[in-house]
Design an enzyme around this catalytic site. Structure first.
Site, PDB file in Angstrom:
ATOM      1  N   SER A  18       0.846  -1.193   0.000  1.00  0.00           N
ATOM      2  CA  SER A  18       0.000   0.000   0.000  1.00  0.00           C
ATOM      3  C   SER A  18       0.881   1.241   0.000  1.00  0.00           C
ATOM      4  O   SER A  18       2.014   1.204   0.497  1.00  0.00           O
ATOM      5  CB  SER A  18      -0.868  -0.002   1.266  1.00  0.00           C
ATOM      6  OG  SER A  18      -1.458   1.269   1.489  1.00  0.00           O
ATOM      7  N   TYR A  43      -0.579  -0.933  10.619  1.00  0.00           N
ATOM      8  CA  TYR A  43      -0.945  -1.256   9.240  1.00  0.00           C
ATOM      9  C   TYR A  43       0.135  -0.753   8.287  1.00  0.00           C
ATOM     10  O   TYR A  43       0.603  -1.479   7.407  1.00  0.00           O
ATOM     11  CB  TYR A  43      -2.301  -0.636   8.883  1.00  0.00           C
ATOM     12  CG  TYR A  43      -2.662  -0.804   7.426  1.00  0.00           C
ATOM     13  CD1 TYR A  43      -3.191  -2.009   6.968  1.00  0.00           C
ATOM     14  CD2 TYR A  43      -2.459   0.223   6.506  1.00  0.00           C
ATOM     15  CE1 TYR A  43      -3.510  -2.181   5.624  1.00  0.00           C
ATOM     16  CE2 TYR A  43      -2.768   0.051   5.166  1.00  0.00           C
ATOM     17  CZ  TYR A  43      -3.293  -1.145   4.729  1.00  0.00           C
ATOM     18  OH  TYR A  43      -3.590  -1.314   3.408  1.00  0.00           O
TER      19      TYR A  43
END
Length: 175
Positions: A18, A43
Site C-alpha cells: 500500500s 498497518y
C-alpha cells in the site's frame, strides 16, 4: 512452493502492499505489538514490511539464478465493503468508490504485477492522483522500502520468528 514455481518459466510471486508504507516505521523492539498497538501505524508498518520482504526475496531469487520473479503491487484508494454494517462506513466507502476507485479498478495493480510486462522487483499500482487512482504503472517507493540492510534484517527476523527458511542464500552486498 519455490521448487514448483521454478518449474514454470516466467512464474511470479506477487505481494500486495500500500502507499501507506511511506513514512512507516517498523518497531523492531515490539514486532508482536505486545507493548503498544495503534492500528494505523501498525498497518503502515506491515505494508513497509511487505515491500522489504518482496524486494529481498527478488534479490535472493536473482542471486540464486532462480527463474522466478518477485514483484509488488498496491490497489490505490478503493471503495469496498470494508466498513459494511455501519451507515457512515457504507456511505464513506461509496464516496471513495465514486471519487477514487471501485474494487475492479483496485485490482489493476495486482493484474499488472501478475500478468503484464514488469521489472523484476518492481512495484505497480495506480498512476493518477498521487497513486490513489487510475491505470496501473510503476509506483513510487519510499527510500526505506528499498533499503537492502533493513530488508535483510527483516528476512533474518522472519526466519527466526517463523522457523521457516526458504533456503535462498543472502545476497553478497559487497560485490
Amino acid at each position: 512452493m519455490l521448487p514448483k514455481l521454478a518449474e514454470t518459466p516466467g512464474s511470479r510471486i506477487v505481494v500486495t502492499s500500500s502507499g501507506q508504507h511511506k513514512g512507516a516505521k517498523i518497531e523492531w523492539d515490539d514486532l508482536n505489538a505486545q507493548k503498544s498497538y495503534k492500528w494505523l501505524p501498525r498497518y503502515a508498518a506491515s505494508k513497509l514490511a511487505n515491500l522489504l520482504f518482496v524486494f529481498e526475496l527478488d534479490r535472493r531469487l536473482r542471486a540464486a539464478g532462480a527463474p522466478v520473479t518477485a514483484v509488488a503491487c498496491h490497489p490505490g484508494l478503493v471503495g469496498s465493503n470494508l466498513a459494511r454494517g455501519s451507515w457512515w462506513g457504507n456511505m464513506a466507502m461509496t464516496m471513495i468508490g465514486l471519487l477514487f476507485a471501485n474494487p475492479a479498478m483496485g485490482a489493476w495493480g495486482a493484474l499488472h504485477a501478475a500478468t503484464w510486462k514488469i521489472k523484476p522487483g518492481g512495484y505497480y499500482g495506480p498512476t493518477g492522483l498521487s497513486g490513489l487512482r487510475g491505470p496501473s504503472g510503476e509506483s513510487v517507493i519510499s527510500e526505506e522500502a528499498r533499503d537492502p540492510l533493513l530488508a535483510e534484517r527483516l528476512w533474518d527476523v522472519s526466519v527466526t520468528m517463523t522457523g521457516i527458511d526458504p533456503g535462498l542464500p543472502p545476497v553478497n552486498r559487497r560485490a
